[in-house]
Write an enzyme that holds these catalytic residues in place. Sequence first.
Site, PDB file in Angstrom:
ATOM      1  N   LYS A  49       0.875  -1.181   0.000  1.00 17.27           N
ATOM      2  CA  LYS A  49       0.000   0.000   0.000  1.00 17.27           C
ATOM      3  C   LYS A  49       0.908   1.225   0.000  1.00 17.27           C
ATOM      4  CE  LYS A  49      -4.098   1.798   2.433  1.00 17.27           C
ATOM      5  NZ  LYS A  49      -5.026   1.942   1.328  1.00 17.27           N
TER       6      LYS A  49
HETATM    7  N1  PPE Z   1      -8.051  -1.523  -2.737  1.00 18.79           N
HETATM    8  C1  PPE Z   1      -7.474  -0.300  -2.642  1.00 18.79           C
HETATM    9  C2  PPE Z   1      -6.769   0.257  -3.827  1.00 18.79           C
HETATM   10  C3  PPE Z   1      -7.559   0.398  -1.453  1.00 18.79           C
HETATM   11  O1  PPE Z   1      -6.991   1.598  -1.355  1.00 18.79           O
HETATM   12  C4  PPE Z   1      -8.264  -0.153  -0.363  1.00 18.79           C
HETATM   13  C5  PPE Z   1      -8.379   0.596   0.925  1.00 18.79           C
HETATM   14  C6  PPE Z   1      -8.847  -1.435  -0.504  1.00 18.79           C
HETATM   15  C7  PPE Z   1      -8.705  -2.080  -1.709  1.00 18.79           C
HETATM   16  C8  PPE Z   1      -9.561  -2.131   0.622  1.00 18.79           C
HETATM   17  O2  PPE Z   1      -8.674  -2.523   1.648  1.00 18.79           O
HETATM   18  P1  PPE Z   1      -9.135  -2.623   3.171  1.00 18.79           P
HETATM   19  O3  PPE Z   1      -9.325  -1.230   3.656  1.00 18.79           O
HETATM   20  O4  PPE Z   1      -8.014  -3.323   3.866  1.00 18.79           O
HETATM   21  O5  PPE Z   1     -10.413  -3.405   3.189  1.00 18.79           O
HETATM   22  N2  PPE Z   1      -8.474   1.989   0.787  1.00 18.79           N
HETATM   23  C9  PPE Z   1      -8.243   2.803   1.938  1.00 18.79           C
HETATM   24  C10 PPE Z   1      -7.882   4.213   1.575  1.00 18.79           C
HETATM   25  C11 PPE Z   1      -8.850   4.991   0.782  1.00 18.79           C
HETATM   26  C12 PPE Z   1      -8.398   6.436   0.632  1.00 18.79           C
HETATM   27  O6  PPE Z   1      -7.337   6.817   1.116  1.00 18.79           O
HETATM   28  O7  PPE Z   1      -9.169   7.211   0.015  1.00 18.79           O
HETATM   29  C13 PPE Z   1      -9.362   2.680   2.945  1.00 18.79           C
HETATM   30  O8  PPE Z   1     -10.441   2.180   2.640  1.00 18.79           O
HETATM   31  O9  PPE Z   1      -9.135   3.051   4.088  1.00 18.79           O
END
Ligand code: PPE
Length: 303
Positions: A157
């Site tokens: 990330k």
């Molecule tokens: N894909 C991406 C590209 C992504 O950024 C996130 C989280 C996810 C999948 C889902 O991951 P998870 O949060 O572990 O279920 N995106 C974060 C940031 C969004 C933003 O900065 O705007 C979030 O959901 O916190």
Amino acid sequence: MNKSEKIWMNGELINWSDAKIHILSHAIHYGSSIFEGIRCYETAKGSAVLFLDEHIKRLRDSSKIYRIEIPYSEQELREAIIATIKVNAHKSCYVRPIVYRGQGALGVNPARASIEVAIATWEWGTYLGEDVLENGVDVRVSSWNRLSPNTLPSWAKAGGNYLNSQLIKMEALMDDYAEGLALDHNGYVSEGSGENIFVIRNGVIYTPMTAQSILPGFTRYAVIHIARELGYEVHETLIPREALYVADEVFLTGTAAEITPVRSIDKYPVGNEKRGPITEVLQHHYLKIVQTGEDPYNWLTFI
Ligand code: PPE
């Protein structure tokens, strides 16, 4: 943005407005930062952070991939996150730990840049707009693909990855969609700019594999876990674009987005253009954990 009092920077809690960095920080020039997005919920049993250890582990993974040595242990990061939430007196909030390459030397080689760590917290409501958890969002398939394999690793990330996300998001918003769905380099469904995606057809749940340029999300993990426990069939598999157009239900998952139903894609209606029944069941089970604090899986850390 809702400002809070303090930000943790390199071991100290300092005032929000003092949390600044130098213009010649490596990360600004070359995207060399890694970060997490975490939610702390106000449950009926008190404030609790969802997937705290998992997020710290993913930050570690990102740091390993980019050879960034975080100068704090996992335990120190855990304590720093909890201290930042507490000092800001949040009941619920979003938590953003970030590790970035700072000053030292410019040029692509990051070896001589310092490694800096910060943790910010702020109050953040729904991610894709008001009422969306019930009514769903309108999305489009992006004209931008997700990161190709062996270019920018999607399991990390990293700040730089979000340049691709910004292209996807800006394009979607300019055309009045809430979000863009990106395909992978082979043309299969990958993920949104900041969410994973699930597609339901004939009662079976599908989601792209983690090798398809997605961030392996914890909300995705939670949904797969809950769905299987409830007896649904879940496949991590290739999803062709047209599967989106004939799906019964589609939803997006993410820490920020939680479980957001999709009501149309490229102006094709999804199901009957509102939250579908399986989406509702999964959303209910997910939100129940973070609202009641009853957590059979040990996903919450109470603070
Ligand atoms: N894909 C991406 C590209 C992504 O950024 C996130 C989280 C996810 C999948 C889902 O991951 P998870 O949060 O572990 O279920 N995106 C974060 C940031 C969004 C933003 O900065 O705007 C979030 O959901 O916190």
